[in-house]
Design a protein around this motif. Structure first.
Motif, mmCIF file in Angstrom:
data_model
loop_
_atom_site.group_PDB
_atom_site.id
_atom_site.type_symbol
_atom_site.label_atom_id
_atom_site.label_comp_id
_atom_site.label_asym_id
_atom_site.label_seq_id
_atom_site.Cartn_x
_atom_site.Cartn_y
_atom_site.Cartn_z
ATOM 1 N N ASP A 89 -12.959 6.891 -56.764
ATOM 2 C CA ASP A 89 -12.091 5.728 -56.903
ATOM 3 C C ASP A 89 -11.863 5.526 -58.398
ATOM 4 O O ASP A 89 -12.767 5.081 -59.119
ATOM 5 N N THR A 90 -10.697 5.890 -58.885
ATOM 6 C CA THR A 90 -10.438 5.815 -60.326
ATOM 7 C C THR A 90 -10.347 4.377 -60.819
ATOM 8 O O THR A 90 -10.511 4.130 -62.016
ATOM 9 N N ASP A 91 -10.098 3.432 -59.940
ATOM 10 C CA ASP A 91 -10.014 2.033 -60.351
ATOM 11 C C ASP A 91 -11.394 1.451 -60.658
ATOM 12 O O ASP A 91 -11.558 0.652 -61.582
ATOM 13 N N THR A 92 -12.395 1.844 -59.875
ATOM 14 C CA THR A 92 -13.748 1.314 -60.067
ATOM 15 C C THR A 92 -14.663 2.281 -60.795
ATOM 16 O O THR A 92 -15.737 1.898 -61.254
ATOM 17 N N VAL A 94 -16.210 4.726 -59.343
ATOM 18 C CA VAL A 94 -17.268 5.145 -58.424
ATOM 19 C C VAL A 94 -16.913 6.496 -57.807
ATOM 20 O O VAL A 94 -15.778 6.704 -57.365
ATOM 21 N N ARG A 137 -15.633 2.274 -45.348
ATOM 22 C CA ARG A 137 -16.458 2.018 -46.523
ATOM 23 C C ARG A 137 -17.415 3.198 -46.712
ATOM 24 O O ARG A 137 -18.214 3.510 -45.830
ATOM 25 N N ARG A 147 -25.379 0.430 -55.513
ATOM 26 C CA ARG A 147 -24.153 1.017 -56.033
ATOM 27 C C ARG A 147 -22.965 0.545 -55.194
ATOM 28 O O ARG A 147 -23.084 0.324 -53.992
ATOM 29 N N ARG A 148 -21.815 0.400 -55.851
ATOM 30 C CA ARG A 148 -20.629 -0.089 -55.146
ATOM 31 C C ARG A 148 -20.115 0.973 -54.180
ATOM 32 O O ARG A 148 -20.128 2.172 -54.486
ATOM 33 N N ILE A 150 -17.068 2.875 -51.943
ATOM 34 C CA ILE A 150 -15.651 3.195 -52.078
ATOM 35 C C ILE A 150 -14.967 2.775 -50.798
ATOM 36 O O ILE A 150 -15.422 3.126 -49.701
ATOM 37 N N GLU A 151 -13.899 2.027 -50.916
ATOM 38 C CA GLU A 151 -13.182 1.557 -49.732
ATOM 39 C C GLU A 151 -11.921 2.406 -49.533
ATOM 40 O O GLU A 151 -11.052 2.450 -50.408
#
Length: 208
Positions: A89-92, A94, A137, A147-148, A150-151
């Protein structure tokens, strides 16, 4: 933005003297695509040939002849490719890497997510998925849920898997070019074996 890559573990390529391979890198995973250099293709083929050419008898030694190793790969009962799918996920920032023992040959198992399944994705790390409405998820490691996740919107999954298939198709073309310069007699058979073993060309949605 979500990115899904087909990746191969490169440990098996260490010390390969059968053909030129890429220099060792800190990153243990090699993204397969049509953009690989000849040495990177050599690394991928060293992994695939070596992993599928283990001595059958205790104390046995692997042959050091490149063509013989490729012929072993061609006659293997199935192709085993250490690795899998990596999701970023390039936005977060992760990234979820494939767990041990999943195998890139099983990449189409991800299609089961469209039917609400929760496929096993390996261990150590142990990625895990759960379904939350229209969202898939993906936890990078089930044992470290601080850890977050990825959605992944379920509607985006077919496109992501399609990009993986495109990359694997490109990889097959790279293998064809690589083999035609070194092992011409087995080039067509090698590409066909990898195509079948990694279930690349069959339409998405078909069972492996």
């Amino acid at each position: 933005m979500l990115i899904m890559d087909a990746v191969l573990e490169t440990y098996e390529a260490r010390g390969c003297a059968l053909w030129p391979v890429s220099d060792p890198a800190d990153e243990r995973l090699l993204r397969l695509s049509g953009d690989l250099s000849p040495r990177q293709v050599g690394t991928a083929m060293a992994v695939l040939a070596g992993y599928n050419n283990r001595p059958r008898e205790r104390g046995g030694r692997r042959t050091e002849d490149g063509l013989a190793q490729l012929n072993r790969l061609l006659t293997a009962e199935c192709v085993v490719a250490p690795g899998g799918l990596r999701v970023t996920d390039t936005d977060t920032g992760v990234t979820a890497e494939p767990g041990c023992c999943f195998g890139l040959e099983n990449w189409r198992d991800w299609q089961g997510l469209l039917d609400g399944e929760e496929p096993w994705l390996g261990h150590d790390c142990e990625p895990r998925v759960e379904h939350v409405g229209a969202i898939i998820r993906l936890w990078p490691d089930a044992d470290r849920q601080e850890r977050r996740p990825i959605e992944i919107p379920r509607v985006e999954l077919p496109g992501l898997l399609g990009s993986v298939q495109d990359d694997l198709s490109g990889f097959l073309k790279s293998v064809e070019g690589w083999a035609s310069c070194r092992f011409t007699p087995v080039t067509a058979a090698l590409v066909a074996t990898l195509d079948e073993g990694l279930t690349v060309s069959a339409p998405l949605g078909d069972s492996p």
